[in-house]
Design an enzyme around this catalytic site. Structure first.
Site, PDB file in Angstrom:
ATOM      1  N   GLY A  11      38.938  40.025  49.845  1.00 41.05           N
ATOM      2  CA  GLY A  11      38.037  40.955  50.497  1.00 41.05           C
ATOM      3  C   GLY A  11      36.736  40.287  50.901  1.00 41.05           C
ATOM      4  N   ARG A  72      44.932  38.249  53.377  1.00 39.87           N
ATOM      5  CA  ARG A  72      45.770  38.178  52.181  1.00 39.87           C
ATOM      6  C   ARG A  72      46.959  37.286  52.509  1.00 39.87           C
ATOM      7  NH1 ARG A  72      42.370  40.616  48.409  1.00 39.87           N
ATOM      8  NH2 ARG A  72      41.527  42.544  49.308  1.00 39.87           N
ATOM      9  N   ASP A 103      38.899  36.856  42.129  1.00 44.33           N
ATOM     10  CA  ASP A 103      39.845  36.300  41.153  1.00 44.33           C
ATOM     11  C   ASP A 103      41.178  35.915  41.777  1.00 44.33           C
ATOM     12  OD1 ASP A 103      40.579  38.918  41.623  1.00 44.33           O
ATOM     13  OD2 ASP A 103      40.929  39.421  39.529  1.00 44.33           O
ATOM     14  N   THR A 125      32.475  38.596  45.830  1.00 42.34           N
ATOM     15  CA  THR A 125      33.147  39.886  45.744  1.00 42.34           C
ATOM     16  C   THR A 125      32.129  40.964  45.413  1.00 42.34           C
ATOM     17  OG1 THR A 125      34.662  41.247  44.419  1.00 42.34           O
ATOM     18  CG2 THR A 125      33.808  39.257  43.386  1.00 42.34           C
ATOM     19  N   ASP A 127      32.607  43.608  43.822  1.00 40.87           N
ATOM     20  CA  ASP A 127      32.901  44.276  42.560  1.00 40.87           C
ATOM     21  C   ASP A 127      32.158  43.686  41.363  1.00 40.87           C
ATOM     22  OD1 ASP A 127      34.600  46.045  43.796  1.00 40.87           O
ATOM     23  OD2 ASP A 127      36.415  44.937  43.322  1.00 40.87           O
ATOM     24  N   ASP A 129      33.040  41.263  39.398  1.00 43.47           N
ATOM     25  CA  ASP A 129      34.034  41.268  38.319  1.00 43.47           C
ATOM     26  C   ASP A 129      34.575  39.873  37.988  1.00 43.47           C
ATOM     27  OD1 ASP A 129      35.418  40.862  40.662  1.00 43.47           O
ATOM     28  OD2 ASP A 129      36.997  42.313  40.244  1.00 43.47           O
ATOM     29  N   ARG A 171      37.992  48.760  41.512  1.00 43.56           N
ATOM     30  CA  ARG A 171      39.335  49.046  41.012  1.00 43.56           C
ATOM     31  C   ARG A 171      39.455  48.757  39.523  1.00 43.56           C
ATOM     32  NH1 ARG A 171      41.894  45.792  44.047  1.00 43.56           N
ATOM     33  NH2 ARG A 171      42.248  44.145  42.525  1.00 43.56           N
TER      34      ARG A 171
END
Length: 319
Positions: A11, A72, A103, A125, A127, A129, A171
């Site tokens: 992303g 992707r 990741d 990212t 996120d 994360d 997510r």
């Protein structure tokens, strides 16, 4: 080492362009040639690779998204796909690689590193994360986008005396929801790291209504469930007029904040430095405002840190 490559994968995140710029200019400063790999690992397999010059990264530091594009790539998860990528790197004489992404991107970087391609990961990212770094590129910009949206929604929530459920990205990690919820004074924050009891949320909303509270803001990370479903349940159980807003991909876009531009510049430059001194197979990050690096395998094996104290504070301030 005389020639390196750089790609973005997964992303997109605001600040990726600043990181690309830093990689290219830091490398050229040290007399390296730099090749941009377009469309992530798919572009690596396809040989969509072009040499980058100083001018190639001019006027991109302020732009969201990624000028190298991203995609992707299921094929790169296979040994055959990885070998195709390695063959392309050898064809172009690329001796080291900087991978900017999350990741999933780092799993590919780890495979390349294990097969003898010096690779360094840069965490990009929204996120936030990735273990081993306090912040990832793009998180601050996305957070400010969420805060701006919630501020506007609160205006109409106040005017119409409604409960608003706002679904944000996240997510597997709830940092966007947690930080935005604390910054915006949300009454409830629902994140994947904590199993919130819906009955307790309903009771809290009812108590607030009974003491005269006219509106409420509930922020939900997408990993918890559908904001639409949660909003429907709240309205059915409380009989309070409830509206749902799903922010979606608006959170990915926009000009990166100063914090993200500086972070991306520092991390991108560090990645090149690690390749130059033979410290491959690493992920760069920032801890306590110091640039650090960890083995890719260690970063992938750990779970992202969750700030329990911040979550508890959000509960205490939303009574």
């Amino acid at each position: 080492m005389k020639r390196i490559g750089v790609l973005t994968s997964g992303g997109d995140a605001p600040g990726m362009n600043a990181a690309i710029r830093a990689v290219v200019r830091k490398a050229i400063y040290h007399n390296l040639e730099v090749f941009g790999i377009y469309y992530g690992y798919q572009g690596l397999i396809n040989g969509d690779i072009k040499k980058l010059e100083l001018g190639s990264v001019g006027d991109i530091i302020h732009r969201g998204g990624t000028v190298l594009y991203t995609a992707r790539c299921e094929e790169f998860k296979t040994e055959e796909g990885q070998q195709k990528g390695i063959d392309q790197l050898k064809k172009f004489g690329i001796e080291g690689l900087v991978v900017i992404g999350g990741d999933g991107s780092f799993k590919g970087a780890k495979k390349l590193s294990e097969q003898g391609i010096p690779t360094v990961g840069v965490p990009g990212t929204i996120d936030n994360d990735i273990p081993g770094t306090d912040f990832t590129i793009g998180f601050d910009t996305a957070l400010n986008t969420v805060i701006d949206a919630v501020d506007k929604i609160r205006d109409t929530a106040t005017s119409h005396e409604r409960t608003y459920v706002i679904e944000v990205m996240g997510r597997d990690a709830g940092d966007l929801a947690l930080w935005a919820g604390l910054a915006d004074g949300a009454e409830t924050i629902m994140i994947p790291e904590v199993n919130e009891n819906m009955d307790e949320i309903i009771k809290r909303l009812k108590r607030g209504h009974e003491r005269g509270k006219k509106h409420s803001i509930i922020i939900v990370a997408e990993g918890v469930g559908s904001g639409v479903d949660i909003g429907r349940t709240i309205q059915e159980e409380t009989k309070l007029e409830t509206r749902v807003t799903v922010l979606g991909h608006i959170q990915r876009g926009g000009s990166p904040t100063a914090r993200d531009r500086v972070l991306a510049s520092r991390l991108g430059a560090k990645a090149v430095e690690l390749l130059l001194v033979g410290e491959a197979g690493q992920v760069v990050g920032i801890e306590n405002n110091k640039i650090v690096y960890h083995a890719i395998g260690d970063a992938l094996a750990q779970k992202p840190a969750f700030d329990q104290d911040m979550y508890q504070l959000s509960k205490e301030l939303s009574i």
